[in-house]
Every structure is written in structure tokens, then in C-alpha cells.
Motif scaffolding. Structure first.
Motif, PDB file in Angstrom:
ATOM      1  N   THR A  35      -7.053   1.943  10.005  1.00 49.74           N
ATOM      2  CA  THR A  35      -6.605   2.556   8.751  1.00 49.74           C
ATOM      3  C   THR A  35      -7.425   3.781   8.392  1.00 49.74           C
ATOM      4  O   THR A  35      -6.868   4.830   8.035  1.00 49.74           O
ATOM      5  CB  THR A  35      -6.689   1.526   7.611  1.00 49.74           C
ATOM      6  OG1 THR A  35      -5.778   0.448   7.889  1.00 49.74           O
ATOM      7  CG2 THR A  35      -6.312   2.150   6.287  1.00 49.74           C
ATOM      8  N   ASP A 103       2.194  -1.415   9.487  1.00 48.70           N
ATOM      9  CA  ASP A 103       1.263  -0.314   9.683  1.00 48.70           C
ATOM     10  C   ASP A 103       1.237   0.150  11.135  1.00 48.70           C
ATOM     11  O   ASP A 103       1.026   1.333  11.423  1.00 48.70           O
ATOM     12  CB  ASP A 103      -0.142  -0.736   9.244  1.00 48.70           C
ATOM     13  CG  ASP A 103      -0.799   0.314   8.364  1.00 48.70           C
ATOM     14  OD1 ASP A 103      -0.150   1.315   8.039  1.00 48.70           O
ATOM     15  OD2 ASP A 103      -1.970   0.111   7.975  1.00 48.70           O
ATOM     16  N   ARG A 135      -0.432  -1.551   3.196  1.00 47.65           N
ATOM     17  CA  ARG A 135      -1.713  -1.891   2.588  1.00 47.65           C
ATOM     18  C   ARG A 135      -1.568  -2.802   1.385  1.00 47.65           C
ATOM     19  O   ARG A 135      -2.401  -3.682   1.160  1.00 47.65           O
ATOM     20  CB  ARG A 135      -2.442  -0.609   2.182  1.00 47.65           C
ATOM     21  CG  ARG A 135      -2.997   0.173   3.358  1.00 47.65           C
ATOM     22  CD  ARG A 135      -3.590   1.475   2.897  1.00 47.65           C
ATOM     23  NE  ARG A 135      -4.644   1.282   1.910  1.00 47.65           N
ATOM     24  CZ  ARG A 135      -5.125   2.247   1.134  1.00 47.65           C
ATOM     25  NH1 ARG A 135      -4.625   3.469   1.224  1.00 47.65           N
ATOM     26  NH2 ARG A 135      -6.084   1.991   0.277  1.00 47.65           N
ATOM     27  N   ASN A 139      -3.858  -6.445   1.758  1.00 47.47           N
ATOM     28  CA  ASN A 139      -5.117  -6.620   1.036  1.00 47.47           C
ATOM     29  C   ASN A 139      -5.221  -7.926   0.262  1.00 47.47           C
ATOM     30  O   ASN A 139      -6.206  -8.658   0.413  1.00 47.47           O
ATOM     31  CB  ASN A 139      -5.356  -5.418   0.114  1.00 47.47           C
ATOM     32  CG  ASN A 139      -5.718  -4.170   0.890  1.00 47.47           C
ATOM     33  OD1 ASN A 139      -6.251  -4.244   1.992  1.00 47.47           O
ATOM     34  ND2 ASN A 139      -5.426  -3.005   0.329  1.00 47.47           N
ATOM     35  N   SER A 369      -6.593   0.749  -5.415  1.00 46.52           N
ATOM     36  CA  SER A 369      -5.654   1.756  -4.934  1.00 46.52           C
ATOM     37  C   SER A 369      -5.440   2.849  -5.966  1.00 46.52           C
ATOM     38  O   SER A 369      -5.341   4.034  -5.623  1.00 46.52           O
ATOM     39  CB  SER A 369      -4.325   1.097  -4.572  1.00 46.52           C
ATOM     40  OG  SER A 369      -4.498   0.192  -3.504  1.00 46.52           O
TER      41      SER A 369
END
Length: 436
Positions: A35, A103, A135, A139, A369
């Protein structure tokens, strides 16, 4: 007899002695390595394409970096309640693996358009948004797994070790991405796809992590928003989460690193990788220290002081014209940030019942975020108006002010002596788990 002895030895293991936690650590490290390598190259490509292909000025191209943050934040903001609910409703490894698979597809898509030299700002913004979708689901699922595979008394140390995986990936990822980009622009994305696959494979052997049933027959939408309600009604959690939100939102310097690398320090993509990795070096050192010597006293006051020091290091970086001084400021910045993250993560996990961990972790993830992605937007807008140097310095000063203000607004944080939640917090948590 030997088996009993081994079981006794493993009754209270250090986190890395637990096979499941080792696999979890590998998965986290691989995903973060991928990432962070992707993020630094996306930011650089957006800035570079804006400057070269679109003929934008430094201020105009800086604003495009802010739009990258916005394009990632919008799906995060919209899907956070769904992601938290999914982590509390479904098997958590599966949620994390599916998110990593998304991803992986994003990484391969970025590799393809880079290899074929068909880069454009709309394409980069779209894929950045899909990266945000991945994401937002990975998470909370990953955060909720850790407390289920280590004993509660080992959780602060496990969080520190998990942070080492995060910070080590954050150190190596940007630097590796920069060097791979110098070899071939598509190479960082192909490497990221391979690392995402490693993360998915590492999660598979871990024992199933099925969350406890959500009490009552409430509608899924109501269950989704309960994480927000829980945090809003618990001032301690609210203060800890929003402290990080506003400090990093205002004080984040990393969004401007492509500007500093290309036009202020003039160190190119290799230098950008070093600049992006420098905060993680400091963070990894602090995380390694606390994995062996966990913080035990005055945890709240130290969290507040670390946020103020984070702001000071941001100011120093913003004013620096020397690569050496800039790297040193970023290393200390990362160390102070890690201290804040270590304390906040431990407090949030230990003050939250397991049935709510996915949803509360999603709220915490949304705050992170928001601070990162909206921080990029804020930095881009401020840089477009004031210039990148003034924007970074003003943001650092604002982070210092936030630390002082939160010490006054949330005295619960300042008074927190240890990680152990008070009896009243435990009672409230038990009440929250009862059906309405």
C-alpha cells in the motif's frame, strides 16, 4: 508430559510466539509494504502528470495532490459504517482477504496503464478511489482480528508489534517504490500486487475469527451506525479518536512531500522515497522500544505531549531547505506520531467490547482516513492559496494548538494513568452489549 510442559510454557506467550499472530504480522507487513509503495507513486504520478502533461503550475499541481486524498476519502466516508458492520458480522479473515483482493486488482490496473503510458488524471483519481474502497474494508477487519488471537494482557505489546509491521512497511514501501519506479515506472505496482497476494495467503491458515453475535434483532443499518453512537457517548473514546483526527488533518506534511522532493529540495523520486520513509523510521524505532518495554504510566499525558511534539517537528520540516535536516525532522515526527498512535490504539481496543470492535475500529479508521486523505485535500488547498511552505508550517502550529485544546476539552485523556479501563467504563461497555 512434554506436551503439558509446552502448553504451560505457551499459557502466557509473547505475541510473536503465537503462530496465528506471526501469520497476522506477515499479512499486515506485506499489505502495508504494498500500500505505501502504491500511495507514494500515485501521488508523485499525479503531481508529475499535472506539471508535465497538463502544464500546471506548482500551486495548481499541489491542489491535484489534494484531490487524490479527496478521491480516496469519499468512498471511505460512505462505506465505513458498512465495513465496520461487516467486520462485526462476518468472519474477519474473509473480509480482510476480499479487501486485499480488490487492492490487488487496483495494483494490476495501475501497473497496466503505467506500462502502456496511458496515464491521465481521471484514471489515476478513479483507481485511487478504488484503493480507498479496499482500505476501508481491510482496516477494521484486521484491527478486530488481533484482540482475538492474543491474550488481553499481551494486547498493548501486540499492538506495538503490529505497529512495527506497519511502520517497517511504511519505511521500506516508499523507498522501494521510489527505486522500483526509477527502474521502470510500472514495477512498483507489479510488486504491490505480488505482496497483496502474500497477505491473502498468510491470512488463510489463521484460525477462524468469527465475531460474537450482535445482540437483538436490530436492522443492519441500525447496527452499522451503533459504532458511531458508541463512540459519541463515550467521551474517552471520542477524545482519543478526534485528537488524532484533527492533529493530523491540520498538521500532516506528507501530502506535500512530492512538492518538496521535486521543486524545493530537488531530490527526485529516489529522494521522495527517503522522505516518505523517514517518518516510519522514527515510528518503527518507537514501536520496537514499546514492544519490549510497554508504556505503563501517565499514558494520556504522554499522548497529548507527543501530538504537540509532532506539530513542532512539522514546523521544522516545513521551514527546512536541507535534505539532512528535513529527514531528521521527519524521523522525529514519525516517532512522536507513533507514540500517540500506540497509546490511542491500545486505549481504544481495551475500552471497547469485542462485539463492538469492528464498528468502533471502523470509526477510528474513518478518523484516520479523514486525517490523512482530507488532510491531503486541506494541504493541497492551503498550498494552492498560501504556497506549500506556509501551508506545512501553519498546519504544524495548528497541531500544537489542538494538543493543548484537547487537554482542556477532554480532561479524561490527560488523567489516564494506565491502559486499564476504569470500572465505570467496563460497566458501560457491558450495558452497551445488552439488547435494546
Amino acid at each position: 508430559m512434554a506436551r503439558l510442559g509446552a502448553e504451560a510454557m505457551l499459557s502466557f506467550p509473547e505475541p510473536l510466539r503465537i503462530p496465528d499472530f506471526r501469520l497476522y504480522w506477515i499479512a499486515r507487513f506485506a499489505a502495508v509494504l504494498a500500500t505505501m509503495g502504491m500511495v507514494v507513486i500515485i501521488g508523485y504520478q499525479v503531481y508529475d502528470v499535472a506539471r508535465s502533461a497538463y502544464g500546471m503550475s506548482i500551486k495548481e499541481a499541489s491542489f491535484q495532490i489534494g484531490l487524490v486524498g479527496l478521491s480516496q476519502f469519499i468512498p471511505i466516508a460512505l462505506l465505513t459504517p458498512v465495513a465496520g458492520w461487516a467486520a462485526d458480522r462476518f468472519e474477519r479473515r474473509t473480509v480482510a482477504r476480499i479487501a486485499n483482493a480488490i487492492d490487488l486488482v487496483v495494483a494490476l490496473s495501475l501497473a497496466t496503464i503505467t506500462y502502456q503510458a496511458i496515464l491521465s488524471l481521471p484514471l489515476l483519481f478513479t483507481l485511487a478511489a478504488l484503493h480507498g474502497v479496499a482500505r476501508v474494508f481491510v482496516n477494521p477487519a484486521m484491527a478486530a482480528i488481533a484482540p482475538n488471537i492474543v491474550p488481553p494482557e499481551q494486547l498493548p505489546k501486540a499492538i506495538a508489534m503490529s505497529s512495527i509491521a506497519w511502520q517497517t512497511g511504511s519505511v521500506v514501501g516508499p523507498a522501494l517504490g521510489g527505486f522500483l519506479y526509477a527502474a521502470h515506472p510500472s514495477a512498483p505496482y507489479f510488486a504491490a500486487a505480488a505482496l497483496m497476494l502474500v497477505a491473502m495467503v498468510a491470512l488463510t491458515p489463521i484460525r477462524r475469527v468469527v465475531p460474537p453475535p450482535i445482540q437483538g434483532e436490530r436492522h443492519p443499518i441500525r447496527q452499522m451506525i451503533e459504532g458511531v453512537t458508541y463512540v459519541r457517548h463515550h467521551r474517552f473514546l471520542l477524545g482519543a479518536i478526534t485528537l488524532d483526527l484533527f492533529a493530523v488533518l491540520l498538521g500532516g506534511a506528507t501530502a506535500m512531500l512530492p512538492v518538496y522532493a521535486r521543486d524545493i529540495l530537488k531530490v527526485g523520486t529516489e529522494g521522495l522515497g527517503l522522505l516518505r520513509g523517514a517518518p516510519a523510521v522514527g515510528a518503527a524505532i518507537v514501536a520496537l522500544w514499546y514492544s519490549f518495554a510497554p508504556l505503563r504510566r501517565n499514558v494520556g499525558a504522554k499522548m497529548l505531549l507527543s501530538v504537540a511534539a509532532f506539530g513542532l517537528m512539522t514546523v521544522i520540516f516545513g521551514l527546512s531547505k536541507s535534505m539532512t535536516l528535513s529527514l531528521a525532522a521527519l524521523v522525529f515526527l514519525g516517532g512522536f506520531d507513533m507514540l500517540s498512535v500506540y497509546v490511542r490504539s491500545s486505549l481504544v481496543q481495551l475500552h471497547t467490547p469485542d462485539a463492538m470492535r469492528g464498528r468502533v475500529s471502523a470509526v477510528s479508521g474513518l478518523a484516520i482516513s479523514a486525517s490523512n486523505e482530507l488532510g491531503e485535500l486541506q494541504s493541497g488547498v492551503a498550498a494552492a492559496i498560501l504556497g506549500p511552505v506556509v501551508a506545512v508550517v501553519a498546519g504544524g502550529a495548528a497541531a500544537m494548538g489542538i494538543a493543548g485544546l484537547w487537554s482542556y476539552l477532554f480532561p479524561e485523556l490527560r488523567r489516564a494513568r494506565t491502559f486499564d479501563p476504569p470500572a465505570t467504563a467496563l460497566a458501560d461497555a457491558l450495558m452497551e452489549e445488552k439488547p435494546a
